[in-house]
Design a protein around this motif. Structure first.
Motif, PDB file in Angstrom:
ATOM      1  N   SER A 160       0.857  -1.193   0.000  1.00  0.00           N
ATOM      2  CA  SER A 160       0.000   0.000   0.000  1.00  0.00           C
ATOM      3  C   SER A 160       0.886   1.233   0.000  1.00  0.00           C
ATOM      4  N   PHE A 161       0.277   2.379  -0.205  1.00  0.00           N
ATOM      5  CA  PHE A 161       1.056   3.618  -0.228  1.00  0.00           C
ATOM      6  C   PHE A 161       1.710   3.885   1.125  1.00  0.00           C
ATOM      7  N   LEU A 162       0.960   3.699   2.213  1.00  0.00           N
ATOM      8  CA  LEU A 162       1.516   3.965   3.539  1.00  0.00           C
ATOM      9  C   LEU A 162       2.670   3.032   3.864  1.00  0.00           C
ATOM     10  N   ALA A 163       2.622   1.809   3.318  1.00  0.00           N
ATOM     11  CA  ALA A 163       3.714   0.871   3.567  1.00  0.00           C
ATOM     12  C   ALA A 163       5.020   1.327   2.936  1.00  0.00           C
ATOM     13  N   LEU A 164       4.931   2.197   1.938  1.00  0.00           N
ATOM     14  CA  LEU A 164       6.145   2.723   1.310  1.00  0.00           C
ATOM     15  C   LEU A 164       6.882   3.688   2.238  1.00  0.00           C
ATOM     16  N   LEU A 165       6.165   4.240   3.213  1.00  0.00           N
ATOM     17  CA  LEU A 165       6.726   5.300   4.054  1.00  0.00           C
ATOM     18  C   LEU A 165       7.413   4.733   5.294  1.00  0.00           C
ATOM     19  N   SER A 166       8.325   3.805   5.066  1.00  0.00           N
ATOM     20  CA  SER A 166       9.104   3.243   6.168  1.00  0.00           C
ATOM     21  C   SER A 166      10.158   4.267   6.601  1.00  0.00           C
ATOM     22  N   PRO A 167      10.727   4.102   7.804  1.00  0.00           N
ATOM     23  CA  PRO A 167      11.733   5.083   8.264  1.00  0.00           C
ATOM     24  C   PRO A 167      12.895   5.251   7.287  1.00  0.00           C
ATOM     25  N   PHE A 168      13.414   4.148   6.742  1.00  0.00           N
ATOM     26  CA  PHE A 168      14.541   4.267   5.811  1.00  0.00           C
ATOM     27  C   PHE A 168      14.121   4.987   4.534  1.00  0.00           C
ATOM     28  N   ALA A 169      12.954   4.641   4.001  1.00  0.00           N
ATOM     29  CA  ALA A 169      12.477   5.287   2.771  1.00  0.00           C
ATOM     30  C   ALA A 169      12.249   6.783   3.002  1.00  0.00           C
ATOM     31  N   LEU A 170      11.712   7.143   4.164  1.00  0.00           N
ATOM     32  CA  LEU A 170      11.512   8.567   4.472  1.00  0.00           C
ATOM     33  C   LEU A 170      12.842   9.299   4.584  1.00  0.00           C
ATOM     34  N   LEU A 171      13.844   8.629   5.143  1.00  0.00           N
ATOM     35  CA  LEU A 171      15.180   9.223   5.215  1.00  0.00           C
ATOM     36  C   LEU A 171      15.708   9.487   3.807  1.00  0.00           C
ATOM     37  N   CYS A 172      15.500   8.529   2.906  1.00  0.00           N
ATOM     38  CA  CYS A 172      15.917   8.722   1.517  1.00  0.00           C
ATOM     39  C   CYS A 172      15.135   9.863   0.871  1.00  0.00           C
ATOM     40  N   GLY A 173      13.851   9.998   1.227  1.00  0.00           N
ATOM     41  CA  GLY A 173      13.054  11.108   0.717  1.00  0.00           C
ATOM     42  C   GLY A 173      13.605  12.445   1.176  1.00  0.00           C
ATOM     43  N   VAL A 174      13.986  12.528   2.441  1.00  0.00           N
ATOM     44  CA  VAL A 174      14.579  13.761   2.970  1.00  0.00           C
ATOM     45  C   VAL A 174      15.900  14.063   2.259  1.00  0.00           C
ATOM     46  N   ILE A 175      16.696  13.030   2.015  1.00  0.00           N
ATOM     47  CA  ILE A 175      17.962  13.221   1.295  1.00  0.00           C
ATOM     48  C   ILE A 175      17.699  13.760  -0.106  1.00  0.00           C
ATOM     49  N   GLY A 176      16.689  13.184  -0.785  1.00  0.00           N
ATOM     50  CA  GLY A 176      16.344  13.683  -2.117  1.00  0.00           C
ATOM     51  C   GLY A 176      15.981  15.155  -2.099  1.00  0.00           C
ATOM     52  N   LEU A 177      15.205  15.571  -1.099  1.00  0.00           N
ATOM     53  CA  LEU A 177      14.806  16.972  -0.981  1.00  0.00           C
ATOM     54  C   LEU A 177      15.999  17.862  -0.652  1.00  0.00           C
ATOM     55  N   LEU A 178      16.870  17.401   0.229  1.00  0.00           N
ATOM     56  CA  LEU A 178      18.050  18.192   0.600  1.00  0.00           C
ATOM     57  C   LEU A 178      19.004  18.359  -0.585  1.00  0.00           C
ATOM     58  N   VAL A 210      23.616  19.195   6.984  1.00  0.00           N
ATOM     59  CA  VAL A 210      22.459  18.325   7.246  1.00  0.00           C
ATOM     60  C   VAL A 210      22.399  17.204   6.203  1.00  0.00           C
ATOM     61  N   LEU A 211      22.643  17.568   4.948  1.00  0.00           N
ATOM     62  CA  LEU A 211      22.642  16.577   3.869  1.00  0.00           C
ATOM     63  C   LEU A 211      23.723  15.528   4.087  1.00  0.00           C
ATOM     64  N   LEU A 212      24.916  15.944   4.416  1.00  0.00           N
ATOM     65  CA  LEU A 212      26.025  15.005   4.583  1.00  0.00           C
ATOM     66  C   LEU A 212      25.773  14.055   5.755  1.00  0.00           C
ATOM     67  N   VAL A 213      25.224  14.562   6.834  1.00  0.00           N
ATOM     68  CA  VAL A 213      24.907  13.698   7.981  1.00  0.00           C
ATOM     69  C   VAL A 213      23.817  12.697   7.603  1.00  0.00           C
ATOM     70  N   ALA A 214      22.772  13.163   6.917  1.00  0.00           N
ATOM     71  CA  ALA A 214      21.683  12.266   6.504  1.00  0.00           C
ATOM     72  C   ALA A 214      22.191  11.207   5.532  1.00  0.00           C
ATOM     73  N   LEU A 215      23.066  11.604   4.619  1.00  0.00           N
ATOM     74  CA  LEU A 215      23.610  10.668   3.639  1.00  0.00           C
ATOM     75  C   LEU A 215      24.504   9.632   4.319  1.00  0.00           C
ATOM     76  N   ALA A 216      25.291  10.057   5.276  1.00  0.00           N
ATOM     77  CA  ALA A 216      26.137   9.118   6.013  1.00  0.00           C
ATOM     78  C   ALA A 216      25.271   8.119   6.796  1.00  0.00           C
ATOM     79  N   ALA A 217      24.198   8.612   7.403  1.00  0.00           N
ATOM     80  CA  ALA A 217      23.302   7.726   8.157  1.00  0.00           C
ATOM     81  C   ALA A 217      22.651   6.696   7.241  1.00  0.00           C
ATOM     82  N   ALA A 218      22.203   7.135   6.062  1.00  0.00           N
ATOM     83  CA  ALA A 218      21.573   6.212   5.119  1.00  0.00           C
ATOM     84  C   ALA A 218      22.566   5.174   4.614  1.00  0.00           C
ATOM     85  N   THR A 219      23.798   5.603   4.343  1.00  0.00           N
ATOM     86  CA  THR A 219      24.828   4.666   3.868  1.00  0.00           C
ATOM     87  C   THR A 219      25.124   3.606   4.915  1.00  0.00           C
TER      88      THR A 219
END
Length: 379
Positions: A160-178, A210-219
């Motif tokens: 479902s759409f809501l199932a796409l919004l997992s914590p990791f996916a949301l982190l990637c979404g924030v990285i995309g926006l940053l 902020v971007l570099l910290v988020a990217l390091a966390a995702a990696t």
């Protein structure tokens, strides 16, 4: 001239080029939209911001259309699974993009502050929602999507759409926006002068760390906490397309091991982190062109990291790893790919040269005086 295996790999490279072109050009367009109501304090300042991409945003958006068409022609099962399973997400993406052409074209039709402010926030939505959703999509490509294929190779999506919004996916979404915000701020800094130039420089200084910290966390999350499937047996890279003609382990050797197996792939994350870090360091100071080019290098490195990390997978199935789609078993017929190849070889260089020519012709600083002088032709 090319065998089936080679043409499949060539098209993987071609579509990667289209994705990179889309990210580099539409990326700063999105960033400009996000920053518009935040950096522009007056109507004339916002007009300057809009006109920094006014001559090119339509052409940049064509890369997205081309990407969809290329996936449809070259990897039909991928297109079918994505556009049917992620129907709600795709609609939200398209609805957000609708604000862009209407906002650009109708904002200046009426000299009313309420009217123009409303369209400014419409452009903000059109610049903010797409990179956020596309980042969530990338996160789910890494995690895997809940789909499976039946014996007739029909794709069934179980999420479902809501199932796409997992914590990791949301982190990637924030990285995309940053990333798009940083890219847009660097582009705006390069093309403006005075107070807007200074505000864009200040935005770079704030977004970068902020971007570099988020990217390091995702990696770290990917390498430590996310399993990567592994193909143990398949029909062959030159065999007719049938995704079910392979065996896949749900938990393979891991993402870190995958990069260690192909040491040259390490260059991609190195480019990503070093490019974005240099873009921030140079951009928060006086550099304009150099900082923007470093941002381009960082974005290319990040996209290559995702592409290399997934290779040869295109879509990973989280519920039935055997149904995962790869570039070897989810492609169109050989004749279709070969015909598309020659069309691309002829026209893609023309498009790239034309794009380069357009940017060369329109390049230069956008100032308040220029916007006022050419009010009848500019946004």
């Amino acid at each position: 001239m090319f065998d089936y295996e080679s043409i499949r790999l060539i098209w993987w490279v071609f579509i990667g080029i289209v994705i990179i072109a889309f990210a580099l050009t539409e990326g700063f367009d999105f960033g400009i939209g996000t920053l518009l109501p935040l950096l522009g304090k007056t109507d004339i300042e916002r007009r300057v911001i809009i006109n920094s991409v006014g001559a090119t945003w339509e052409g940049n958006q064509v890369w997205f259309v081309l990407l969809g068409g290329a996936i449809f022609a070259i990897w039909p099962p991928v297109y079918a699974t994505l556009f049917s399973g992620l129907y709600v997400a795709m609609l939200l993406l398209l609805f957000a993009l609708f604000f862009r052409p209407v906002g650009f074209d109708y904002r200046g039709k009426i000299e009313n502050p309420v009217w123009r402010n409303a369209w400014d926030w419409g452009l903000f939505i059109g610049g903010t929602v797409p990179p956020l959703l596309l980042g969530v999509l990338v996160g789910n490509l890494i995690l895997g999507l809940p789909f499976h294929l039946d014996a007739d190779l029909r794709s069934f999506y179980e999420g479902s759409f809501l199932a796409l919004l997992s914590p990791f996916a949301l982190l990637c979404g924030v990285i995309g926006l940053l990333i798009t915000s940083l890219h847009g701020a660097l582009f705006l800094k390069w093309r403006t002068e005075g107070v807007l130039h200074q505000r864009a420089q200040s935005a770079v200084a704030k977004i970068g760390p902020v971007l570099l910290v988020a990217l390091a966390a995702a990696t770290a999350w990917v390498f430590i906490g996310i399993d990567r499937p592994e193909i143990t047996q398949m029909a062959g890279t030159a065999a007719p397309s049938n995704p079910l003609n392979k065996s896949v382990l749900a938990i393979g050797s891991g993402w870190a091991q995958h990069f260690q197996t192909y040491p040259w792939m390490i260059l991609a994350p190195v480019l990503a982190f070093s490019g974005l870090a240099l873009a921030w360091l140079l951009g928060k100071n006086q550099s304009t062109k150099g900082a923007f080019l470093c941002s381009c290098v960082g974005i290319i490195g990040l996209l290559l990291t995702v592409g290399f990390g997934l290779f040869p997978f295109l879509l990973i199935s989280s519920v039935d790893p055997r149904s995962s789609l790869t570039l070897w078993d989810a492609s169109a017929s050989y004749s279709s790919m070969l015909l598309s190849f020659w069309i691309t070889v002829i026209f893609l260089p023309i498009v790239l040269l034309y794009t380069r020519w357009v940017y060369k012709i329109i390049w230069g600083s956008i100032t308040e005086a220029k916007v006022i002088k050419d009010s009848h032709t500019l946004y």
